[in-house]
Design a protein around this motif. Structure first.
Motif, PDB file in Angstrom:
ATOM      1  N   HIS A 132      34.930  49.972 -50.413  1.00  0.00           N
ATOM      2  CA  HIS A 132      35.243  51.300 -50.509  1.00  0.00           C
ATOM      3  C   HIS A 132      35.658  51.765 -51.821  1.00  0.00           C
ATOM      4  CE1 HIS A 132      33.720  52.590 -46.757  1.00  0.00           C
ATOM      5  NE2 HIS A 132      34.800  51.475 -46.512  1.00  0.00           N
TER       6      HIS A 132
ATOM      7  N   GLY B  90      37.299  55.893 -52.520  1.00  0.00           N
ATOM      8  CA  GLY B  90      38.202  56.030 -52.184  1.00  0.00           C
ATOM      9  C   GLY B  90      39.573  55.227 -52.366  1.00  0.00           C
ATOM     10  N   TYR B  91      39.825  54.453 -53.278  1.00  0.00           N
ATOM     11  CA  TYR B  91      40.490  53.316 -52.663  1.00  0.00           C
ATOM     12  C   TYR B  91      42.332  54.311 -53.145  1.00  0.00           C
ATOM     13  CZ  TYR B  91      43.719  49.654 -53.812  1.00  0.00           C
ATOM     14  OH  TYR B  91      44.618  48.689 -53.613  1.00  0.00           O
TER      15      TYR B  91
ATOM     16  N   THR C 163      42.900  56.657 -50.618  1.00  0.00           N
ATOM     17  CA  THR C 163      42.781  56.686 -49.342  1.00  0.00           C
ATOM     18  C   THR C 163      45.069  55.760 -48.860  1.00  0.00           C
ATOM     19  OG1 THR C 163      40.810  56.190 -48.879  1.00  0.00           O
ATOM     20  CG2 THR C 163      42.620  54.560 -47.368  1.00  0.00           C
TER      21      THR C 163
ATOM     22  N   VAL D 282      39.549  48.031 -48.373  1.00  0.00           N
ATOM     23  CA  VAL D 282      39.086  49.182 -49.102  1.00  0.00           C
ATOM     24  C   VAL D 282      39.171  49.168 -50.560  1.00  0.00           C
ATOM     25  CG1 VAL D 282      39.791  51.511 -49.578  1.00  0.00           C
ATOM     26  CG2 VAL D 282      40.762  50.645 -47.723  1.00  0.00           C
TER      27      VAL D 282
END
Length: 229
Positions: free
Chosen positions: A95, A98-99, A102, A91
């Protein structure tokens, strides 16, 4: 070595607790791994030291079963935590925007609880299967702790159920963990090679390699020991 294990893991826990900047999912998983390592070492190494220092080579059957449960439970827990750390790294690299949304504290706690429950439930049949068998051979095992197969080899009956369950547990923990870790790492490597600069690639690749070394150092000896003994 036991003193180093205790000191090193407590140092990790202390630093993460005191440094507010480290209160994130990556370091929470690291703390879970430190706790798992502490329990595994405390369950096995003091008995090894008593064998070496005081020639204390006996352990009661109940204590042996208790040690067996904790060894298998927390070894599976360590594998699950490493799988969670691989997901965390995936992640963070693939990504990054959006860490924080999330991997919230609730998600980290849920993952940690799932890892604990899975490992605890999968290890639960070991002491019950071991107590169930009749024993009629020597009571000496060629190991310094009570591993499942090492103990049931003393049984004078067909232990196929124990052997099959041990293989099922081994491949469900290491096999499933290895599959998900491999998928995560393929995605991570693909993301690293798409980074715009060489410096960014090298920095991210360094983090990836440290994770990979930790996972290999855990899984390869565990797999070898489980299959050989």
């Amino acid at each position: 070595m036991y003193a180093i294990v205790v000191l090193g893991n407590f140092t990790i826990l202390f630093i993460v607790k005191m440094q507010l900047s480290l209160h994130g999912s990556m370091f929470y998983f690291l703390c879970m791994l430190a706790v798992s390592d502490l329990v595994m070492s405390t369950v096995t190494l003091p008995k090894l030291l008593s064998i070496c220092w005081f020639n204390s080579r006996e352990i009661s059957f109940s204590a042996c079963l208790t040690q067996m449960y904790f060894v298998h439970s927390f070894s599976g827990m360590g594998s699950g935590i490493l799988m969670s750390m691989a997901f965390d790294l995936y992640v963070a690299i693939c990504h990054p925007l959006g860490y924080s949304t999330t991997l919230t504290n609730f998600v980290v706690a849920t993952i940690g609880l799932a890892v604990v429950l899975r490992s605890g439930i999968l290890a639960l049949p070991y002491p019950f299967l071991t107590r169930w068998w009749p024993y009629c051979r020597t009571s000496i095992i060629p190991h310094f702790y009570c591993g499942h197969i090492a103990v049931v080899k003393l049984v004078c009956a067909d232990i196929s159920i124990s052997s099959y369950y041990g293989l099922f547990d081994l491949f469900s923990v290491i096999g499933m963990g290895g599959f998900f870790i491999s998928v995560s790492y393929i995605q991570i490597l693909w993301a690293i090679f798409r980074l715009p600069t060489k410096d960014a690639q090298l920095k991210t690749f360094g983090t990836f390699i440290s994770h990979l070394c930790a996972i290999l150092a855990f899984h390869i000896p565990h797999l070898f020991f489980s299959l050989m003994f």
